[in-house]
Each structure stands twice: as structure tokens, then as C-alpha cells.
Design an enzyme around this catalytic site. Structure first.
Site, PDB file in Angstrom:
ATOM      1  N   HIS A 177       1.293  -9.007  -3.501  1.00  0.00           N
ATOM      2  CA  HIS A 177       0.365  -7.595  -3.366  1.00  0.00           C
ATOM      3  C   HIS A 177       1.252  -6.626  -3.121  1.00  0.00           C
ATOM      4  CE1 HIS A 177      -3.618  -6.612  -2.153  1.00  0.00           C
ATOM      5  NE2 HIS A 177      -3.279  -5.698  -1.426  1.00  0.00           N
ATOM      6  N   GLU A 187       1.773 -10.202   0.446  1.00  0.00           N
ATOM      7  CA  GLU A 187       2.098  -8.720   0.577  1.00  0.00           C
ATOM      8  C   GLU A 187       3.677  -8.611   0.663  1.00  0.00           C
ATOM      9  OE1 GLU A 187      -0.637  -5.954   2.356  1.00  0.00           O
ATOM     10  OE2 GLU A 187       0.474  -4.279   1.588  1.00  0.00           O
ATOM     11  N   ASP A 231       0.284 -17.539  -4.069  1.00  0.00           N
ATOM     12  CA  ASP A 231       1.174 -16.500  -5.015  1.00  0.00           C
ATOM     13  C   ASP A 231       0.100 -16.003  -5.841  1.00  0.00           C
ATOM     14  OD1 ASP A 231       3.017 -15.004  -6.045  1.00  0.00           O
ATOM     15  OD2 ASP A 231       3.577 -16.628  -7.505  1.00  0.00           O
ATOM     16  N   ASP A 236       0.844  -1.429  -0.008  1.00  0.00           N
ATOM     17  CA  ASP A 236       0.117   0.014   0.030  1.00  0.00           C
ATOM     18  C   ASP A 236       1.091   1.307  -0.121  1.00  0.00           C
ATOM     19  OD1 ASP A 236       0.944  -0.723   2.556  1.00  0.00           O
ATOM     20  OD2 ASP A 236      -0.689   0.589   3.321  1.00  0.00           O
TER      21      ASP A 236
END
Ligand code: 9MR
Ligand code: 9MR
Length: 593
Positions: free
Chosen positions: A516, A571, A562, A206
């Protein structure tokens, strides 16, 4: 999401389990891990029937182990890849079961084979292992890449082709127009006040920046430098600052420290918990966002993390920049004062903020860590006594439990500490933890200290933080078993694990393709950005409701997917890459050549 990638990732995730239908597992949301015994037997058998080995390889004089499924032959050999000739033979150890994976396995020990080259392991009746190398510089490129990953996650700057190659991208998140959220309002900075807090690293996949998680991450990198300065002084990372006089690792760390300094309210010394969007962005590139950013609630955990990191940074940067060092120490001291005056302001996520919480109601560890670092840097004994050391244990560090970091720093500086510091206690704390890990390593069929309960969100960082603590034991007394157990844990993340993945993008034979990580997902380039450690198996499977495919198994050490959807097992994060840096650099620097 890019459709081609969606298609490919579903296909890839399904390939190993062609007989298992791809469907939604149904969400277990934020429920605690539920470990069921109903794992698909076909997936267990497939995953177990291969030789597990560190897919990158070994330093010549390192301990070298592989894990072999039981039921095949009793002996193993090493085959040189070039000539396809046998260069070493050995006998497998006794069969034993590793509970977190349900696998019955035997260890192959080829530590005495030291000849550089490229090899496979062969056992009658099963496929040869993935190839791996023995080389004197085996972890240098890995260590470079693990640090370069932080550069790839820099906020507020364009990544130029000269440094980023095909992963060049425009600047994202200038963070020069950040609003004070209502939860962070103060008389001098009411709600809506605009402040600047550019730079820093994105936390993970993020685009938000969190002080608590920056604490342990930045510390682990500073410790890598502080413990192995000669190694890091010789390193060139090809980052924009590579030509200046600071070692590249310290240049990279400074990018985050400069952001952290801006997260302190100069009016009172308190530190904001995070700089964030209100909600997570979609899978877009950093420059494609543009949503309003906020600083959210000052808190005791963030402020103590900040005090600890700035105290360390003050002493690490002192030889290079006295003024910067003084500024960092002043920042650490004013943060400490704020935390003394506000000892129990725990983070409460405001209802309109949906991004990562990093909430932590236990503050004794942060306080002990900050006190220890301030004592080491200033020599003021009140900090040591205030740490209340006899009440502080050493544990394997994580973002929410940092007391082990206090002991790491005290142990490193033990010979320079004043008389108030109990050197025997410091040594005992480190060796007690290292001995516990060593006993778990010796008892493990897989030769790793990882236990069932360690398969949490980011379990690969548990493995590497265990390794970091074992390495502190080795640095104290030279017991080579500690070094071997630490090596085993690096082997684990590089392929000697039940999933057969080497969990670092681009390093190993079978590596994560669908982390991620928003830039890796959105950049239109098939290969993910290299050098990132995937979080790894997570027994709780907390993202299952968001995933269109099933996890391959419900067993803790096999709960890895995965797939982009799997933010709980795939992530990447700065606090997971940081111990990878520490451990890869330490093994490269400490293992005799
Ligand atoms: O993408 C988000 C990731 O970076 C976070 O670590 C994770 C946990 O906080 O949350 C991810 O966002 C997910 C959200 O929590 C639930 N819906 C799906 C989102 C990912 O696509
Ligand atoms: O590492 C964090 C893990 O311990 C938590 O269980 C999880 C859910 O709150 O969040 C993890 O941290 C994520 C953070 O909240 C947002 N950025 C990505 C981090 C890694 O997934």
C-alpha cells in the site's frame, strides 16, 4: 487503480487459497483486534508445511536457525545449491506450538556451519526450503536499500534516473504554499497564512508528513549513525548528495530535518502536528495531486518529539557544520520551552481533516525522551533531574511510546555523562528490557520474542524495535544471546515467519508485490519500489471492509494480505523502515567476521 494490477493482485492474493472463495469479509472498521479461532484449516496447513528461513541469509559467524514443521523427519541437512551436495547435517529440536500462528514446529540450528555460499535446507518428507546465502557482506545491500527507500519517499524533488533508475519520477508536493489551518491559527499567523515547509519524507504509502512519526523515524536513523559511524561513513547510496562531504545517511536524514525545522513556529517555538491534505489522495503519483496542504494544530507531543530529534541532530551534525548544529540546538531549546509552557496540549483531529492522526494523550514518555536528549547534548543537569529517571521505564519503542529511546541514548553516552546521571540505573533499564525479550525468545517455539498482543498495525516494526533494544543490551555487556535474539527477529521479517514472506520489497525469494504505497501502485511498473518493509501481520485486520479478498487466516501471525487494499497489513512507513536500517546495519557491523 490500474486495472492490470487490480486483476493481478486479486489473482495473486487468491492463488494460495484456491479452494477459499474470494469475497468481502465485511468491515470491522476501527474496532479493536478480534482474534477468532475459526481460521481456515486448509490455509493453516498449507502455510505451515514449509521450512521457514531467512531468505536473504546470514553472516558466517551469526546464529542461524530455521523453523521446520513437526511431523516430517527428525534431522535436517544443508544442500549447496551449486553442486546439489549435502554440506551439513543436524538434529531438529523438540516440537512445540507457537500460539500466534497455531503452528507446531521444530527448530533447526546450523549456527556452527560458517562456509560462505548458497544453500537450501532439506528435511525428509517436505519440500526443500527457499534458498539463502551465507556471506560476509550479507546485510550491506539490504541496509543500503532500506535507507534508499527514504530517498524514494522524498517530497518536493524530482527523482532522477541517475539515482532512481526505473523509479525516476517528477517532483511532488513543493509545499511552498501551505496554509495555516484554523486549528493552528495564532496571533502572528492567523488562519490562511501561507508558509513554506518543503522537503521531508512522505510518511508512508500516503503523501502527508507527520511530526510525531518523524520523531522516532529520524531518531532511529540518527542513532544508527551515532552508534556505528565508521560503518555509515563507508557507505555510498547513490543519492544526489553522495559527492559531498557528509556521510550519505546524514544527507538523507537532513532532507527530513530541514522540513522539520520549518514546522516550528518561529514566533513561539511550538511545532505543528502535521502537514497534510484534508483527505488521503487516491492511488496517484506524487506530482498528480495538487490539493491544498495545511499545517494543523501545534501540540505538546509534536513539540517534544521535535525537541528530542533536534537535540540529537545538533550533536550528530556538530563535527560537520557548527552553524547548523547551533541552529538545531536553539530550535530544540525553544521547542522545550514551549512544551514547558504548554504541557498538555494533546492532538485533537479537526473534523475536516481525515488523514492519519498520530494522536497520543500520554506525554510523559515524550517529555522524558526530550529531556534526556537535551541533557546529553547540553550537559545541563536540570534536564536530567527533570526527566525524573527513576519513574521512567524502558519499553520497546513505537511512535506512541518513546521512553525507550531516552535509555538508548543515555546508555550510548553513559561514559561521558556528568555525575548526576545514575549509570547503574541506565544499565539496569536496558538490561531489564533485553532480559525480558530474551526470556520470551528462549520460550518461543519460533525463537522470536513476538507475543500475541504484538501483532498490531505495523507488527514488523515491533519485531525490529525489539531487536534494536536487544542490540542495546549486547552493546552494553557483550552477551551474545542478545545478539542471537536480535538476529532471530531480523530472520523473522526476512522469511522465518508463518507467512513465508520476506517482508522487504525486493529482498528475499517471496517478497510483497502489492504494498500500500501510492508510487508503487501508480507508477505502471510491476515490481514495487525496493527496500520497503511491509507493515506485516495485523490481528485487527482493520482494513477488511476495504478489501475484496479475505485474509488467509484469522490467526494473529498469519493476518497478512499482500494486496494494495490492505493498508493495515501491507502499507509501508518511515517508522517501520527506520528500525530495519538500524538492525541490518548493526548486525552487519557487530557480528564478528
Ligand atoms: O490510504 C490510506 C493509508 O495511507 C492510511 O495509512 C490508512 C489509515 O489511515 O488509510 C488509508 O486510506 C483508506 C481509508 O482510511 C479508508 N478508505 C480506504 C482508504 C485506502 O484506500
Ligand atoms: O502506524 C499507525 C498505527 O499505529 C495506527 O493504528 C494507524 C491508524 O491510525 O495509523 C498508522 O499510521 C498511518 C498513519 O496514520 C498515516 N500514514 C500511514 C501510517 C501507516 O499505516
Amino acid at each position: 487503480m490500474n486495472l492490470r494490477k487490480l486483476y493481478l493482485s486479486i489473482l495473486m492474493a487468491c492463488l494460495p487459497w484456491l479452494l477459499v472463495a474470494c469475497g468481502s469479509k465485511g468491515g470491522d472498521g476501527d474496532q479493536p483486534p478480534q482474534i477468532s479461532s475459526s481460521a481456515s484449516s486448509s490455509s493453516v496447513a498449507t502455510a505451515s508445511a514449509t521450512i521457514k528461513v531467512n531468505q536473504l541469509g546470514f553472516l558466517p559467524l551469526a546464529q542461524k536457525l530455521a523453523v521446520v514443521p513437526s511431523g516430517a523427519g527428525d534431522s535436517f541437512s544443508l544442500i549447496a545449491v551449486d553442486s546439489d551436495t549435502e554440506v551439513f547435517t543436524g538434529t531438529l529440536g523438540d516440537a512445540a506450538t507457537w500460539a500466534p500462528a497455531g503452528d507446531n514446529v521444530r527448530l533447526a540450528d546450523f549456527s556452527s556451519f560458517t562456509t560462505p555460499g548458497e544453500y537450501r535446507m532439506r528435511v525428509a518428507g517436505i519440500a526443500d526450503s527457499n534458498r539463502f546465502r551465507i556471506a560476509e557482506d550479507i546485510y550491506q545491500a539490504l541496509n543500503n536499500a532500506a535507507i534508499k527507500a527514504f530517498y524514494f519517499n522524498r517530497a518536493s524533488t524530482a527523482l532522477l534516473e541517475a539515482h532512481a533508475g526505473i523509479y525516476a519520477r517528477p517532483a511532488g508536493h513543493p509545499d511552498t504554499n501551505v496554509q495555516v489551518h484554523v486549528s493552528a491559527a495564532s496571533p502572528q499567523r492567523p488562519e490562511g497564512t501561507v508558509i513554506q515547509a518543503p522537503k521531508g519524507w512522505y510518511d508512508a504509502g500516503d503523501y502527508n508528513k507527520y511530526i510525531v512519526n518523524s520523531g522516532i523515524s529520524t531518531y532511529s536513523l540518527l542513532a544508527a549513525y551515532e552508534h556505528f559511524p565508521a560503518y555509515y561513513q563507508g557507505q555510498n547510496l547513490n543519492i544526489p548528495e553522495s559527492d559531498n562531504t557528509l556521510p550519505d545517511l546524514l544527507d538523507e536524514i537532513l532532507w527530513n530535518l530541514e522540513w522539520m525545522l520549518d514546522m516550528q513556529d518561529p514566533n513561539d517555538g511550538g511545532v505543528y502536528h502535521k502537514l497534510t491534505d484534508k483527505e488521503f489522495d487516491g492511488a496517484v503519483m506524487p506530482h498528480e495531486t495538487g490539493t491544498q496542504r495545511y499545517v494543523v494544530q501545534k501540540g505538546t507531543s509534536a513539540t517534544l518529539n521535535f525537541a528530542a530529534v533536534m537535540a540529537v541532530a545538533s550533536r550528530v551534525y556538530a563535527p560537520f557544520d557548527a552553524q547548523l548544529s547551533a541552529e538545531m540546538l536553539a530550535a530544540a531549546e525553544s521547542a522545550w520551552e514551549w512544551a514547558q509552557a504548554n504541557p498538555a496540549i494533546t492532538y485533537v483531529q479537526p473534523t475536516d481533516i481525515k488523514t492519519g492522526a498520530y494522536g497520543d494523550a500520554t506525554l510523559t514518555d515524550e517529555r522524558a525522551w526530550a529531556a534526556a536528549e537535551l541533557y546529553i547534548t547540553t550537559g545541563e543537569e536540570a534536564y536530567y533531574t527533570g526527566m525524573n529517571p527513576t519513574q521512567v521505564q524502558a519499553t520497546v519503542p513505537s511512535w506512541g511510546d518513546v521512553c525507550g529511546l531516552a535509555w538508548v541514548s543515555l546508555a550510548h553516552h553513559r561514559n561521558a555523562l556528568s555525575e548526576v546521571a545514575d549509570k547503574t540505573l541506565i544499565t539496569q533499564r536496558i538490561t531489564a528490557l533485553a532480559d525480558t525479550l530474551l526470556a520470551d525468545w528462549e520460550a518461543s517455539a519460533y525463537a522470536v520474542p513476538m507475543q500475541q498482543q504484538n501483532f498490531v498495525w505495523g507488527s514488523n516494526s515491533v519485531a525490529l524495535n525489539q531487536a534494536m533494544m536487544l542490540l542495546q543490551g549486547y552493546r552494553l555487556n557483550g552477551n551474545s544471546d542478545y545478539l542471537g535474539a536480535a538476529q532471530s527477529l531480523l530472520d523473522y521479517v526476512l522469511g522465518r515467519n508463518p507467512t513465508d514472506f520476506s517482508f522487504v520489497t525486493g529482498y528475499g525469494v517471496k517478497t510483497p508485490q502489492y504494498i500500500h504505497h501510492r508510487p508503487s501502485e501508480a507508477d505502471g511498473i510491476a515490481a514495487p519500489i525496493p527496500g520497503f518493509l511491509a507493515g506485516g501481520p495485523h490481528a485487527g485486520q482493520q482494513d477488511a471492509g476495504d478489501c475484496p479478498v479475505n485474509y488467509p487466516s484469522d490467526l494473529p501471525a498469519k493476518s497478512y494480505l499482500d494486496h494494495w487494499c490492505s493498508y493495515a497489513s501491507n502499507e509501508i512507513a518511515i517508522n517501520w523502515n527506520a528500525p530495519l536500517v538500524y538492525v541490518s546495519g548493526a548486525l552487519q557491523a557487530l557480528t564478528e567476521q
